[in-house]
Design an enzyme around this catalytic site. Structure first.
Site, PDB file in Angstrom:
ATOM      1  N   THR A 135      21.098  81.492 110.269  1.00 55.61           N
ATOM      2  CA  THR A 135      22.226  82.280 110.510  1.00 55.61           C
ATOM      3  C   THR A 135      22.521  82.420 111.934  1.00 55.61           C
ATOM      4  O   THR A 135      21.877  82.126 112.802  1.00 55.61           O
ATOM      5  CB  THR A 135      21.694  83.582 109.880  1.00 55.61           C
ATOM      6  OG1 THR A 135      22.878  84.787 110.434  1.00 55.61           O
ATOM      7  CG2 THR A 135      20.542  84.032 110.140  1.00 55.61           C
ATOM      8  N   ASP A 136      23.700  82.831 112.178  1.00 57.84           N
ATOM      9  CA  ASP A 136      24.211  83.121 113.601  1.00 57.84           C
ATOM     10  C   ASP A 136      23.623  84.404 114.094  1.00 57.84           C
ATOM     11  O   ASP A 136      23.445  84.613 115.395  1.00 57.84           O
ATOM     12  CB  ASP A 136      25.582  83.334 113.676  1.00 57.84           C
ATOM     13  CG  ASP A 136      26.353  84.522 112.913  1.00 57.84           C
ATOM     14  OD1 ASP A 136      25.569  85.146 112.228  1.00 57.84           O
ATOM     15  OD2 ASP A 136      27.431  84.725 113.066  1.00 57.84           O
ATOM     16  N   GLU A 137      22.960  85.202 113.317  1.00 60.77           N
ATOM     17  CA  GLU A 137      22.375  86.596 113.552  1.00 60.77           C
ATOM     18  C   GLU A 137      21.220  86.383 114.637  1.00 60.77           C
ATOM     19  O   GLU A 137      20.706  87.232 115.326  1.00 60.77           O
ATOM     20  CB  GLU A 137      22.115  87.492 112.433  1.00 60.77           C
ATOM     21  CG  GLU A 137      23.384  87.657 111.503  1.00 60.77           C
ATOM     22  CD  GLU A 137      22.933  88.626 110.388  1.00 60.77           C
ATOM     23  OE1 GLU A 137      22.411  89.704 110.618  1.00 60.77           O
ATOM     24  OE2 GLU A 137      23.775  88.563 109.518  1.00 60.77           O
ATOM     25  N   TYR A 147      15.581  91.347 109.851  1.00 59.17           N
ATOM     26  CA  TYR A 147      16.159  89.948 109.059  1.00 59.17           C
ATOM     27  C   TYR A 147      16.251  88.787 109.970  1.00 59.17           C
ATOM     28  O   TYR A 147      15.839  87.748 109.971  1.00 59.17           O
ATOM     29  CB  TYR A 147      17.387  90.285 108.424  1.00 59.17           C
ATOM     30  CG  TYR A 147      18.311  89.032 107.935  1.00 59.17           C
ATOM     31  CD1 TYR A 147      17.861  88.160 106.997  1.00 59.17           C
ATOM     32  CD2 TYR A 147      19.579  88.643 108.425  1.00 59.17           C
ATOM     33  CE1 TYR A 147      18.365  87.120 106.599  1.00 59.17           C
ATOM     34  CE2 TYR A 147      20.239  87.688 108.440  1.00 59.17           C
ATOM     35  CZ  TYR A 147      19.868  86.720 107.184  1.00 59.17           C
ATOM     36  OH  TYR A 147      20.393  85.548 107.017  1.00 59.17           O
ATOM     37  N   LYS A 162      14.410  85.194 110.576  1.00 57.25           N
ATOM     38  CA  LYS A 162      15.162  84.054 110.514  1.00 57.25           C
ATOM     39  C   LYS A 162      14.621  83.139 111.780  1.00 57.25           C
ATOM     40  O   LYS A 162      14.677  82.053 111.693  1.00 57.25           O
ATOM     41  CB  LYS A 162      16.750  83.982 110.208  1.00 57.25           C
ATOM     42  CG  LYS A 162      17.131  84.654 108.832  1.00 57.25           C
ATOM     43  CD  LYS A 162      16.723  83.630 107.655  1.00 57.25           C
ATOM     44  CE  LYS A 162      17.616  82.464 107.673  1.00 57.25           C
ATOM     45  NZ  LYS A 162      17.268  81.537 106.502  1.00 57.25           N
TER      46      LYS A 162
HETATM   47  P1  NAD Z   1      20.888  85.422  98.579  1.00 55.67           P
HETATM   48  O1  NAD Z   1      20.141  86.462  99.069  1.00 55.67           O
HETATM   49  O2  NAD Z   1      22.164  85.511  98.017  1.00 55.67           O
HETATM   50  O3  NAD Z   1      19.997  84.414  97.878  1.00 55.67           O
HETATM   51  C1  NAD Z   1      18.904  83.816  98.084  1.00 55.67           C
HETATM   52  C2  NAD Z   1      18.318  83.208  96.987  1.00 55.67           C
HETATM   53  O4  NAD Z   1      16.782  82.785  97.358  1.00 55.67           O
HETATM   54  C3  NAD Z   1      18.291  84.058  95.532  1.00 55.67           C
HETATM   55  O5  NAD Z   1      18.258  82.895  94.629  1.00 55.67           O
HETATM   56  C4  NAD Z   1      16.586  84.343  95.417  1.00 55.67           C
HETATM   57  O6  NAD Z   1      16.213  84.319  94.035  1.00 55.67           O
HETATM   58  C5  NAD Z   1      16.157  83.188  96.319  1.00 55.67           C
HETATM   59  N1  NAD Z   1      14.761  83.552  96.768  1.00 55.67           N
HETATM   60  C6  NAD Z   1      14.286  84.637  97.611  1.00 55.67           C
HETATM   61  N2  NAD Z   1      12.966  84.973  97.729  1.00 55.67           N
HETATM   62  C7  NAD Z   1      12.446  83.622  97.346  1.00 55.67           C
HETATM   63  C8  NAD Z   1      11.323  83.253  97.159  1.00 55.67           C
HETATM   64  N3  NAD Z   1      10.365  83.943  97.809  1.00 55.67           N
HETATM   65  N4  NAD Z   1      10.943  82.098  96.584  1.00 55.67           N
HETATM   66  C9  NAD Z   1      12.049  81.220  96.125  1.00 55.67           C
HETATM   67  N5  NAD Z   1      13.347  81.791  96.032  1.00 55.67           N
HETATM   68  C10 NAD Z   1      13.382  83.104  96.650  1.00 55.67           C
HETATM   69  O7  NAD Z   1      21.256  84.562  99.878  1.00 55.67           O
HETATM   70  P2  NAD Z   1      22.632  83.550 100.418  1.00 55.67           P
HETATM   71  O8  NAD Z   1      23.487  84.867 101.192  1.00 55.67           O
HETATM   72  O9  NAD Z   1      22.979  82.842  99.491  1.00 55.67           O
HETATM   73  O10 NAD Z   1      21.880  83.195 102.019  1.00 55.67           O
HETATM   74  C11 NAD Z   1      21.442  81.783 101.397  1.00 55.67           C
HETATM   75  C12 NAD Z   1      20.843  81.212 102.924  1.00 55.67           C
HETATM   76  O11 NAD Z   1      21.669  81.156 103.944  1.00 55.67           O
HETATM   77  C13 NAD Z   1      19.442  82.415 103.438  1.00 55.67           C
HETATM   78  O12 NAD Z   1      18.463  81.506 104.108  1.00 55.67           O
HETATM   79  C14 NAD Z   1      20.312  83.078 104.513  1.00 55.67           C
HETATM   80  O13 NAD Z   1      19.772  83.417 105.671  1.00 55.67           O
HETATM   81  C15 NAD Z   1      21.398  82.056 105.060  1.00 55.67           C
HETATM   82  N6  NAD Z   1      22.680  82.495 105.514  1.00 55.67           N
HETATM   83  C16 NAD Z   1      23.477  83.467 104.887  1.00 55.67           C
HETATM   84  C17 NAD Z   1      24.735  83.950 105.200  1.00 55.67           C
HETATM   85  C18 NAD Z   1      25.385  84.735 104.395  1.00 55.67           C
HETATM   86  O14 NAD Z   1      26.647  85.336 105.140  1.00 55.67           O
HETATM   87  N7  NAD Z   1      25.008  85.258 103.321  1.00 55.67           N
HETATM   88  C19 NAD Z   1      25.094  83.657 106.559  1.00 55.67           C
HETATM   89  C20 NAD Z   1      24.437  82.404 107.119  1.00 55.67           C
HETATM   90  C21 NAD Z   1      23.326  81.841 106.726  1.00 55.67           C
HETATM   91  P1  TYD Z   2      26.858  92.587 105.721  1.00 50.21           P
HETATM   92  O1  TYD Z   2      27.873  92.054 104.721  1.00 50.21           O
HETATM   93  O2  TYD Z   2      25.421  93.376 105.329  1.00 50.21           O
HETATM   94  O3  TYD Z   2      26.466  91.181 106.771  1.00 50.21           O
HETATM   95  P2  TYD Z   2      25.572  91.279 108.197  1.00 50.21           P
HETATM   96  O4  TYD Z   2      25.034  92.631 108.189  1.00 50.21           O
HETATM   97  O5  TYD Z   2      24.634  90.176 107.872  1.00 50.21           O
HETATM   98  O6  TYD Z   2      26.797  90.897 109.132  1.00 50.21           O
HETATM   99  O7  TYD Z   2      27.623  93.551 106.729  1.00 50.21           O
HETATM  100  C1  TYD Z   2      28.715  93.042 107.419  1.00 50.21           C
HETATM  101  C2  TYD Z   2      29.352  94.161 108.235  1.00 50.21           C
HETATM  102  O8  TYD Z   2      29.745  95.232 107.423  1.00 50.21           O
HETATM  103  C3  TYD Z   2      28.259  94.712 109.454  1.00 50.21           C
HETATM  104  O9  TYD Z   2      28.854  94.941 110.473  1.00 50.21           O
HETATM  105  C4  TYD Z   2      27.683  95.919 108.663  1.00 50.21           C
HETATM  106  C5  TYD Z   2      29.034  96.599 107.979  1.00 50.21           C
HETATM  107  N1  TYD Z   2      28.826  96.993 106.651  1.00 50.21           N
HETATM  108  C6  TYD Z   2      29.376  98.328 106.347  1.00 50.21           C
HETATM  109  O10 TYD Z   2      30.081  98.824 107.150  1.00 50.21           O
HETATM  110  N2  TYD Z   2      29.178  98.896 105.346  1.00 50.21           N
HETATM  111  C7  TYD Z   2      28.368  98.547 104.094  1.00 50.21           C
HETATM  112  O11 TYD Z   2      28.282  99.258 103.142  1.00 50.21           O
HETATM  113  C8  TYD Z   2      27.832  97.343 104.328  1.00 50.21           C
HETATM  114  C9  TYD Z   2      26.936  96.446 103.354  1.00 50.21           C
HETATM  115  C10 TYD Z   2      28.076  96.757 105.547  1.00 50.21           C
END
Ligand code: NAD
Ligand code: TYD
Length: 353
Positions: free
Chosen positions: A132-134, A157, A161
């Protein structure tokens, strides 16, 4: 089958789009979806491809080191695309340990399993870590994260990561493991779990509940349509430089409050309701502790080296996303029953009052 690839977290939001893309695009690959099916994992996300002959689902937990060795020995993958993670910042504030277990220890277990079966024979092998960019921390009003930006995570988180990214690079530098990393900005799209901002607001609009905006709503994120992220992962997995990392972003920054207003406008239009109906639900609530002000990605490296660029505009992506949620209200009902209610009550106590 000329390649076997383990995709972890394939039942989750982004993972399901990555699995679908690989299963459909590469019928000659055997795709193993390894997922523990936590609250965020949902096999409903993959109904359309689950009968394909090149797809196998394996229910295992990446924190189980012995199970990872067993699965890797059984399937002998030559590629790993690692997405399994605890992924929600607010949950990491409530329970950081779960994030260390899955994101750090789980990643290390996968690195160890890959190392064990590849035994230094790294030709044609690849471990792709999805991050992630975070990890880069927070930006002020200007500037962008590049691949050279120093890591400075603030939430449990992002700290977990960042730690996993360091381990992936350490296994490359120390043992020669062939790795690539991608660090992506906020994704949105179909199958997004409604704990994150966009799907949570869609769900709350549809159920006539407050739309909780943390702090003053001026926090800024860079949003990318999930299918474009899946395409970027495919490209980097196949063509990225060994040991390299690539930032992936949408060239699309929004302040939360403006984004939620745009979402409200589009939902009202689609439901044929007067403009302002959904917006009236916006409620400012207590800020998230350690809230990062702004994330913004410089995605020029992946653009120049691999020719990747987002394929949909934000307007199109958001419209497709809302349409998907309106057409799949049963999916939304299913994932918001049971444990979700408990999480919501606790996280949004203030709004519920
Ligand atoms: P998500 O929470 O929707 O899905 C996570 C998946 O991992 C689920 O299917 C869950 O069952 C599985 N999982 C969790 N713990 C596990 C374990 N101990 N063993 C096996 N499986 C397990 O997550 P997402 O939003 O799809 O993110 C996927 C990846 O991309 C993550 O690594 C996250 O850090 C990264 N990422 C997410 C975002 C975003 O905006 N959502 C952005 C950049 C990077
Ligand atoms: P989120 O979707 O949780 O992603 P991330 O924290 O990984 O960027 O949140 C996106 C932005 O929205 C973040 O600045 C937090 C804000 N946010 C709210 O204002 N209200 C909410 O209920 C949630 C879940 C997020």
């Amino acid at each position: 089958m000329n390649r076997t690839i383990i995709i972890t977290g394939g039942a989750g939001f982004i993972g399901s789009h990555v699995v679908r893309n690989f299963v459909n695009k590469y019928p000659e690959y055997h795709i193993i979806n390894l997922d523990a099916l936590t609250y965020a994992g949902n096999l409903e996300n993959l109904r359309d491809i689950e009968e394909k002959p090149n797809y196998t689902f394996v229910k295992e937990d990446i924190t189980d080191a012995a199970a990872m060795i067993r699965v890797f020995e059984q399937y002998q993958p030559d590629g790993v695309i690692h997405l399994a993670a605890e992924s929600h910042v607010d949950r990491s504030i409530a329970d950081p340990t779960a994030f260390v277990m899955t994101n750090v220890i789980g990643t290390m277990n996968l690195l160890n399993a890959a190392r064990a079966i590849w035994e230094g024979q790294f030709e044609g092998k690849r471990f792709h870590h999805v991050s992630t960019d975070e990890v880069y921390g927070a930006l002020g009003d200007t500037g962008l994260f590049t691949e050279e930006t120093a890591y400075d995570p603030h939430s449990p988180y992002s700290a977990s990561k960042a730690s996993s990214d360091h381990f992936v690079r350490a296994y490359h530098d120390t043992y020669g493991l062939p790795i690539v990393l991608t660090n992506c900005s906020n994704n949105y799209g179909p199958n997004h779990f409604p704990e994150k901002l966009i799907p949570l607001c869609i769900h709350n609009i549809l159920t006539n509940q407050p739309l909780p905006i943390y702090g003053d709503g001026k926090y800024t994120r860079d949003w990318l349509y999930v299918v474009d992220h899946a395409v970027a992962i495919d490209l980097v997995f196949h063509e990225g430089k060994n040991g390299g990392s690539y930032n992936v972003g949408g060239f699309n920054e929004w302040q939360n409050i403006d984004l939620v207003k745009e979402l409200c406008k589009q939902v009202d239009e689609k439901l044929g309701r007067p403009t302002g109906t959904a917006e009236a639900l916006i409620t400012f609530v207590k800020d998230r502790p350690g809230h990062d002000l702004r994330y913004a990605i410089d995605a020029n490296k992946i653009n120049k080296e691999l020719g990747w660029y987002p394929s949909v505009t934000f307007e199109e992506g958001l419209s497709k996303t809302i349409d998907w949620f309106l057409d799949n209200q049963e999916w939304l009902d299913n994932v918001t029953s049971g444990d979700y209610q408990k999480y919501y009550e606790e996280q949004y106590k203030e709004v519920k009052k």
